[in-house]
Enzyme design. Structure first.
Site, PDB file in Angstrom:
ATOM      1  N   ASP A  92     -13.759 -38.357  -0.972  1.00  0.00           N
ATOM      2  CA  ASP A  92     -14.882 -37.535  -1.419  1.00  0.00           C
ATOM      3  C   ASP A  92     -15.809 -37.157  -0.266  1.00  0.00           C
ATOM      4  O   ASP A  92     -16.559 -37.995   0.230  1.00  0.00           O
ATOM      5  CB  ASP A  92     -15.647 -38.331  -2.490  1.00  0.00           C
ATOM      6  N   ASP A 275     -17.025 -29.730  -0.718  1.00  0.00           N
ATOM      7  CA  ASP A 275     -16.928 -31.044  -1.353  1.00  0.00           C
ATOM      8  C   ASP A 275     -15.570 -31.274  -2.009  1.00  0.00           C
ATOM      9  O   ASP A 275     -15.274 -30.714  -3.063  1.00  0.00           O
ATOM     10  CB  ASP A 275     -18.048 -31.167  -2.393  1.00  0.00           C
TER      11      ASP A 275
END
EC number: 3.4.23.1
Length: 386
Positions: A92, A275
């Site tokens: 992440d 992201d």
């Protein structure tokens, strides 16, 4: 001749790229839907994707919302401890901490996942620091410890990470991942923890202070996170470099968003975060509502924005201009196809900042553009996938 051979071997060793294969699995949303639990979950949990980016300054009690991972489909395997205990994690770039379930947690959510056992690791070191990961009406609480982490062939020693002690609520039972491995900047790491990639670089375990991501559209596999290098076989043309506007998340400036040559959002520029930990492409609710209207999307009972599958053949590209370069998203990218039908890859959320509202370039965007996260030069590299 021997010297030339030796020099080439040294050069090869210095440019070695460590790769972690990512497997595509059913998302938590789909698992809950199949179990007939999604409606109940949506009634009792307020899903706010923006909460991930609205955290207060890092403190001893870290809070990281889990609803943001409802639609995640790409997962990789790491090992923690000596000998290594395996975990499936989300890589992440929108967070900075590493955490996994532990044997100290006996809730159903933990029992259905791999759990770290400190007593079975000869290299584990405990701390008195606490960790809290918020979701819905409850939170996962745990402790912080240090151990060796194996990631893509790299042995990352003395790595701080979170071990869950409680995971209330039933929805995590169906999560296709054990934990999260954050790849954003140390400035947003909770509890002052050193992120995994920073620890790897500080130990001199990779030759370049960067990592790169390729997300395949293929349901079977092919996706990969690469540490310490760039593999040009995954993209076409040249990488275009975009300077970061903030060294917290991987934040950049987008010049405009257009459709059919007309600006439909981000007029006069806006800020965006690249992201890997966000599945969809997110932006301010008003701007996204307009885009949903342009593409004919309407909301269903599961909270998804449904689009006619036949529209894929007629809808135009949506073009993101970044640092003067155009990055078109074709309808085949922003309309997500599944056996259940077609849904929009756009999601509305409001993240106010001093420089305006944030956009999130999630997996919908990254699947189209090979992405390099260059810590050494504080920039992002983008090129069309091969």
């Amino acid at each position: 001749m021997k010297w030339l051979l030796l020099l080439s071997l040294v050069a090869l060793s210095e440019c070695y790229i460590y790769k972690v294969p990512l497997v595509k699995k059913k998302s938590l949303r789909k698992n809950l839907m199949e179990q007939g639990l999604l409606q109940d979950y949506l009634k009792t949990h307020s899903i706010n994707p923006a909460s991930k980016y609205l955290k207060e300054a890092a403190s001893m009690m870290a809070t990281q919302p889990l609803e943001n991972y409802m639609d995640m489909e790409y997962f990789g395997t790491i090992g923690i401890g000596t000998p290594p205990q395996e975990f499936t994690v989300i890589f992440d770039t929108g967070s900075s901490n590493l955490w996994v379930p532990s044997v100290y947690c006996s809730s159903p959510a933990c029992s259905n996942h791999n759990r770290f056992n400190p007593q079975q690791s000869s290299t584990y070191q405990g701390t008195n620091q606490k960790l809290s990961v918020a979701y819905g009406t409850g939170s996962m609480t745990g402790i912080l410890g240090y151990d060796t982490v194996q990631v893509g062939g790299i042995t990352d020693t003395n790595q701080i990470f979170g071990l869950s002690e409680t995971e209330p609520g039933s929805f995590l039972y169906y999560a296709p991942f054990d934990g999260i491995l954050g790849l954003a900047y140390p400035s947003i790491a909770s509890s002052g923890a050193t992120p995994v990639f920073d620890n790897i670089w500080n130990q001199g375990l990779v030759s370049q202070d960067l990592f790169s991501v390729y997300l395949s559209s293929n349901d079977q596999g092919g996706s990969v996170v690469m540490f310490g290098g760039i593999d040009s076989s995954y993209f076409t043309g040249n990488l275009n470099w975009v300077p970061l506007s903030s060294e917290t998340y991987w934040q950049i400036t987008v010049d405009s968003i257009t459709m059919n040559g007309q600006v439909i959002a981000c007029s006069g520029s806006c800020q965006a975060i690249v992201d890997t930990g966000t599945s969809l492409l997110s932006g301010p609710t008003n701007a996204i509502a307009s885009i949903q209207g342009y593409i004919g999307a309407s909301q269903n009972a599961n909270g998804e924005m449904v689009v006619s599958c036949s529209a894929i053949n007629t809808l135009p590209n949506i073009v993101f201009t970044i640092n003067g370069v155009q990055y078109p998203l074709p309808p085949s990218a922003y309309v997500l196809q599944s056996q259940q039908g077609c849904t929009s890859g756009f999601q509305g959320m409001d993240i106010p900042t001093s420089s305006g509202e944030l956009w999130i370039l999630g997996d919908v965007f990254i699947r189209q553009y090979f992405t390099v996260f260059d810590r050494g030069n504080n920039q992002v590299g983008l090129a069309p996938v091969a």
